[in-house]
Scaffold this motif. Structure first.
Motif, PDB file in Angstrom:
ATOM      1  N   LEU A  16      41.022 -23.483  47.868  1.00  0.00           N
ATOM      2  CA  LEU A  16      40.077 -23.459  48.979  1.00  0.00           C
ATOM      3  C   LEU A  16      39.904 -22.031  49.473  1.00  0.00           C
ATOM      4  O   LEU A  16      40.689 -21.154  49.138  1.00  0.00           O
ATOM      5  CB  LEU A  16      40.599 -24.329  50.128  1.00  0.00           C
ATOM      6  N   HIS A  17      38.909 -21.818  50.292  1.00  0.00           N
ATOM      7  CA  HIS A  17      38.691 -20.493  50.875  1.00  0.00           C
ATOM      8  C   HIS A  17      38.795 -20.621  52.392  1.00  0.00           C
ATOM      9  O   HIS A  17      38.055 -21.394  52.995  1.00  0.00           O
ATOM     10  CB  HIS A  17      37.323 -19.954  50.480  1.00  0.00           C
ATOM     11  N   VAL A  18      39.701 -19.863  52.979  1.00  0.00           N
ATOM     12  CA  VAL A  18      39.933 -19.883  54.423  1.00  0.00           C
ATOM     13  C   VAL A  18      39.379 -18.597  55.022  1.00  0.00           C
ATOM     14  O   VAL A  18      39.677 -17.500  54.540  1.00  0.00           O
ATOM     15  CB  VAL A  18      41.443 -20.005  54.740  1.00  0.00           C
ATOM     16  N   LEU A  19      38.583 -18.735  56.070  1.00  0.00           N
ATOM     17  CA  LEU A  19      38.047 -17.579  56.791  1.00  0.00           C
ATOM     18  C   LEU A  19      38.711 -17.515  58.154  1.00  0.00           C
ATOM     19  O   LEU A  19      38.743 -18.506  58.881  1.00  0.00           O
ATOM     20  CB  LEU A  19      36.528 -17.710  56.971  1.00  0.00           C
ATOM     21  N   ILE A  20      39.248 -16.354  58.490  1.00  0.00           N
ATOM     22  CA  ILE A  20      39.789 -16.112  59.823  1.00  0.00           C
ATOM     23  C   ILE A  20      38.863 -15.122  60.507  1.00  0.00           C
ATOM     24  O   ILE A  20      38.642 -14.019  60.002  1.00  0.00           O
ATOM     25  CB  ILE A  20      41.232 -15.561  59.775  1.00  0.00           C
ATOM     26  N   VAL A  21      38.308 -15.540  61.644  1.00  0.00           N
ATOM     27  CA  VAL A  21      37.421 -14.673  62.419  1.00  0.00           C
ATOM     28  C   VAL A  21      38.248 -14.071  63.542  1.00  0.00           C
ATOM     29  O   VAL A  21      38.740 -14.776  64.415  1.00  0.00           O
ATOM     30  CB  VAL A  21      36.222 -15.463  62.990  1.00  0.00           C
ATOM     31  N   GLY A  22      38.440 -12.765  63.483  1.00  0.00           N
ATOM     32  CA  GLY A  22      39.250 -12.057  64.469  1.00  0.00           C
ATOM     33  C   GLY A  22      40.269 -11.180  63.762  1.00  0.00           C
ATOM     34  O   GLY A  22      40.597 -11.400  62.598  1.00  0.00           O
ATOM     35  N   THR A  35      50.163 -17.622  55.288  1.00  0.00           N
ATOM     36  CA  THR A  35      50.704 -17.013  54.068  1.00  0.00           C
ATOM     37  C   THR A  35      52.179 -17.340  53.866  1.00  0.00           C
ATOM     38  O   THR A  35      52.649 -17.384  52.731  1.00  0.00           O
ATOM     39  CB  THR A  35      50.487 -15.490  54.069  1.00  0.00           C
ATOM     40  N   LYS A  36      52.903 -17.598  54.953  1.00  0.00           N
ATOM     41  CA  LYS A  36      54.305 -18.001  54.801  1.00  0.00           C
ATOM     42  C   LYS A  36      54.384 -19.358  54.114  1.00  0.00           C
ATOM     43  O   LYS A  36      55.194 -19.568  53.218  1.00  0.00           O
ATOM     44  CB  LYS A  36      54.980 -18.070  56.175  1.00  0.00           C
ATOM     45  N   SER A  37      53.523 -20.270  54.530  1.00  0.00           N
ATOM     46  CA  SER A  37      53.538 -21.612  53.961  1.00  0.00           C
ATOM     47  C   SER A  37      52.805 -21.676  52.622  1.00  0.00           C
ATOM     48  O   SER A  37      53.203 -22.410  51.728  1.00  0.00           O
ATOM     49  CB  SER A  37      52.897 -22.600  54.930  1.00  0.00           C
ATOM     50  N   SER A  38      51.736 -20.908  52.475  1.00  0.00           N
ATOM     51  CA  SER A  38      50.892 -20.926  51.279  1.00  0.00           C
ATOM     52  C   SER A  38      50.579 -19.506  50.838  1.00  0.00           C
ATOM     53  O   SER A  38      49.489 -18.990  51.074  1.00  0.00           O
ATOM     54  CB  SER A  38      49.586 -21.671  51.575  1.00  0.00           C
ATOM     55  N   PRO A  39      51.549 -18.847  50.180  1.00  0.00           N
ATOM     56  CA  PRO A  39      51.336 -17.443  49.814  1.00  0.00           C
ATOM     57  C   PRO A  39      50.178 -17.212  48.843  1.00  0.00           C
ATOM     58  O   PRO A  39      49.685 -16.099  48.736  1.00  0.00           O
ATOM     59  CB  PRO A  39      52.671 -17.024  49.182  1.00  0.00           C
ATOM     60  N   ASP A  40      49.716 -18.274  48.178  1.00  0.00           N
ATOM     61  CA  ASP A  40      48.601 -18.122  47.239  1.00  0.00           C
ATOM     62  C   ASP A  40      47.256 -18.510  47.855  1.00  0.00           C
ATOM     63  O   ASP A  40      46.254 -18.645  47.149  1.00  0.00           O
ATOM     64  CB  ASP A  40      48.856 -18.949  45.976  1.00  0.00           C
ATOM     65  N   ALA A  41      47.215 -18.653  49.166  1.00  0.00           N
ATOM     66  CA  ALA A  41      45.970 -19.033  49.847  1.00  0.00           C
ATOM     67  C   ALA A  41      44.902 -17.967  49.634  1.00  0.00           C
ATOM     68  O   ALA A  41      45.191 -16.773  49.615  1.00  0.00           O
ATOM     69  CB  ALA A  41      46.226 -19.230  51.343  1.00  0.00           C
ATOM     70  N   LEU A  75      30.388 -17.472  56.796  1.00  0.00           N
ATOM     71  CA  LEU A  75      30.861 -18.833  56.578  1.00  0.00           C
ATOM     72  C   LEU A  75      30.560 -19.326  55.160  1.00  0.00           C
ATOM     73  O   LEU A  75      31.195 -20.271  54.690  1.00  0.00           O
ATOM     74  CB  LEU A  75      30.231 -19.796  57.589  1.00  0.00           C
ATOM     75  N   MET A  76      29.609 -18.696  54.500  1.00  0.00           N
ATOM     76  CA  MET A  76      29.226 -19.145  53.166  1.00  0.00           C
ATOM     77  C   MET A  76      30.427 -19.045  52.218  1.00  0.00           C
ATOM     78  O   MET A  76      31.066 -18.011  52.119  1.00  0.00           O
ATOM     79  CB  MET A  76      28.059 -18.321  52.615  1.00  0.00           C
ATOM     80  N   GLY A  77      30.720 -20.133  51.570  1.00  0.00           N
ATOM     81  CA  GLY A  77      31.844 -20.183  50.629  1.00  0.00           C
ATOM     82  C   GLY A  77      33.165 -20.571  51.271  1.00  0.00           C
ATOM     83  O   GLY A  77      34.126 -20.871  50.575  1.00  0.00           O
ATOM     84  N   ALA A  78      33.220 -20.567  52.596  1.00  0.00           N
ATOM     85  CA  ALA A  78      34.461 -20.949  53.288  1.00  0.00           C
ATOM     86  C   ALA A  78      34.552 -22.463  53.388  1.00  0.00           C
ATOM     87  O   ALA A  78      33.552 -23.140  53.631  1.00  0.00           O
ATOM     88  CB  ALA A  78      34.517 -20.319  54.679  1.00  0.00           C
ATOM     89  N   HIS A  79      35.757 -22.986  53.195  1.00  0.00           N
ATOM     90  CA  HIS A  79      36.002 -24.412  53.372  1.00  0.00           C
ATOM     91  C   HIS A  79      36.561 -24.702  54.769  1.00  0.00           C
ATOM     92  O   HIS A  79      36.277 -25.738  55.341  1.00  0.00           O
ATOM     93  CB  HIS A  79      36.999 -24.918  52.321  1.00  0.00           C
ATOM     94  N   MET A  80      37.374 -23.775  55.243  1.00  0.00           N
ATOM     95  CA  MET A  80      38.018 -23.902  56.556  1.00  0.00           C
ATOM     96  C   MET A  80      37.865 -22.582  57.288  1.00  0.00           C
ATOM     97  O   MET A  80      37.945 -21.520  56.670  1.00  0.00           O
ATOM     98  CB  MET A  80      39.524 -24.165  56.395  1.00  0.00           C
ATOM     99  N   VAL A  81      37.708 -22.679  58.608  1.00  0.00           N
ATOM    100  CA  VAL A  81      37.512 -21.478  59.416  1.00  0.00           C
ATOM    101  C   VAL A  81      38.437 -21.548  60.628  1.00  0.00           C
ATOM    102  O   VAL A  81      38.582 -22.601  61.251  1.00  0.00           O
ATOM    103  CB  VAL A  81      36.041 -21.356  59.880  1.00  0.00           C
ATOM    104  N   VAL A  82      39.062 -20.412  60.930  1.00  0.00           N
ATOM    105  CA  VAL A  82      39.905 -20.301  62.117  1.00  0.00           C
ATOM    106  C   VAL A  82      39.334 -19.169  62.972  1.00  0.00           C
ATOM    107  O   VAL A  82      39.270 -18.023  62.525  1.00  0.00           O
ATOM    108  CB  VAL A  82      41.380 -20.002  61.740  1.00  0.00           C
ATOM    109  N   ALA A  83      38.898 -19.508  64.176  1.00  0.00           N
ATOM    110  CA  ALA A  83      38.324 -18.517  65.092  1.00  0.00           C
ATOM    111  C   ALA A  83      39.396 -18.082  66.076  1.00  0.00           C
ATOM    112  O   ALA A  83      39.985 -18.915  66.770  1.00  0.00           O
ATOM    113  CB  ALA A  83      37.129 -19.105  65.829  1.00  0.00           C
TER     114      ALA A  83
END
Length: 192
Positions: A16-22, A35-41, A75-83
């Motif tokens: 998946l692709h995760v986007l963090i805004v900030g 990254t601690k839980s999913s280092p290959d994210a 947001l294009m290509g992101a599956h999950m977003v964290v603002a």
């Protein structure tokens, strides 16, 4: 009594692709736990500025960093977003943009604007436990995480591997295998 109606899942974040805004403290905290839980994210971050520690962490985990203000095009290509910005209006805009594009979104520390929460996580080898307080008390989730880290034996991963090897030797259909595995593991929960 209020119920926690959240449905827990474990995501393969490498797919998946995760986007963090900030790019501030909260963004760094979210990136650290992810990254601690999913280092290959697969993670991208977008912000006009990034903390030095965030840059170092991002470099360790091959996180793409975009120095820019938020725009819906990210947001294009992101599956999950964290603002995680410190501008509430931007976070709420991220939420509305995600809703219109059917993206899962978490606005940090703002439960009404969250499709998911990033709960406490305990990992011992192949065993992973996620803890949720339904967004009510991250501190409680943290304390429960610390408790489970203490009480779950370090060798639980070896037990899981042994049971997996044994399961592969079983004959019969799925139901028969479940019955046999339940018989074997019942001893784990019996009171002495």
């Amino acid at each position: 009594m209020e119920r926690n109606n959240l449905y827990p899942i474990f995501l393969k974040t490498a797919n998946l692709h995760v986007l963090i805004v900030g790019g501030g403290n909260v963004a760094e905290e979210k990136l650290t736990f992810l990254t601690k839980s999913s280092p290959d994210a697969k993670v991208t971050m977008v912000s006009p500025m990034f903390r030095e520690a965030t840059k170092k962490l991002a470099q360790l985990y091959d996180v793409e960093m975009i120095t820019d203000t938020y725009h819906a095009k990210y947001l294009m290509g992101a599956h999950m977003v964290v603002a995680t910005t410190d501008v509430p209006e931007v976070n709420i805009q991220v939420y509305h943009d995600c809703r219109s594009l059917d993206k899962l979104v978490n606005v940090a520390d703002n439960p009404p604007y969250c499709d998911f929460y990033m709960g406490g996580i305990v990992t011992k080898g192949n065993v992973k436990i996620a803890i949720s307080t339904n967004g009510k008390s991250p501190t409680t989730a943290k304390r429960l995480r610390q408790f489970f880290e203490e009480v779950i034996p370090e060798d639980i991963d070896q037990m899981v591997k042994n049971l997996n090897v044994y399961r592969k030797t079983l004959k019969g259909d799925f139901e028969q295998k479940v019955v046999k595995m339940n018989e074997i593991t019942q001893k784990l929960v019996e009171k002495v």
